[in-house]
Scaffold this motif. Structure first.
Motif, short mmCIF file in Angstrom:
data_model
loop_
_atom_site.label_atom_id
_atom_site.label_comp_id
_atom_site.label_asym_id
_atom_site.label_seq_id
_atom_site.Cartn_x
_atom_site.Cartn_y
_atom_site.Cartn_z
N SER A 1 0.82 -1.21 0.00
CA SER A 1 0.00 0.00 0.00
C SER A 1 0.86 1.26 0.00
O SER A 1 0.55 2.23 -0.69
N ALA B 1 -6.29 0.20 2.27
CA ALA B 1 -5.27 1.19 2.63
C ALA B 1 -5.13 2.24 1.53
O ALA B 1 -4.96 3.43 1.82
N LEU C 1 -7.42 3.35 -0.41
CA LEU C 1 -8.54 4.28 -0.30
C LEU C 1 -8.21 5.43 0.64
O LEU C 1 -8.63 6.56 0.43
N ARG C 2 -7.45 5.14 1.69
CA ARG C 2 -7.07 6.15 2.67
C ARG C 2 -5.85 6.96 2.22
O ARG C 2 -5.71 8.11 2.58
N GLU C 3 -4.94 6.33 1.47
CA GLU C 3 -3.62 6.93 1.24
C GLU C 3 -3.45 7.69 -0.07
O GLU C 3 -2.47 8.39 -0.22
N GLU D 1 -5.05 10.26 -3.24
CA GLU D 1 -6.11 11.20 -3.59
C GLU D 1 -6.83 10.77 -4.86
O GLU D 1 -7.92 11.24 -5.13
#
Length: 111
Positions: free
Chosen positions: A38, A74, A76-78, A80
């Protein structure tokens, strides 16, 4: 990076898997990175300025997978960029077994 002696390298395997896409007229490039997937994928996405990341899911449902999270989650969070997760059909999942990393035995520190 050699997977096993006298067996195709990671680069060769990626080339073999990308060939059908290239034959269909898609522009395909491959990159082998080392480290936590990720983190490495997120960094690479930022470097190349991608606005869409397509991530395959192998749909594992084991206890360790839930506890440790997944690369797709991960990302999706990390990143843009928009992340599109594609779940394989049962047939595709079976054909992709050669990409899976075998599970290693884990000893839990209780009872």
């Amino acid at each position: 990076m050699e997977l096993l002696p006298d067996v195709e390298t990671t680069e060769e395997k990626l080339g073999r898997l990308a060939a059908p896409l290239s034959e269909q007229g898609l522009v395909v490039s491959t990159q082998v990175l080392e480290g936590r997937p990720s983190e490495q994928i997120a960094a690479y996405v930022r470097i190349i300025g991608a606005d869409l990341v397509i991530v395959g899911s192998h749909s594992k449902r084991g206890v360790l997978d839930v506890g440790l999270g997944s690369t797709a989650a991960a990302l999706l969070r990390e990143v843009e960029a928009t992340v599109l997760m594609v779940r394989p059909t049962a047939e595709e999942q079976e054909r992709a077994q050669d990409l899976m990393i075998p599970r290693y035995p884990v000893v839990f520190p209780y009872g």
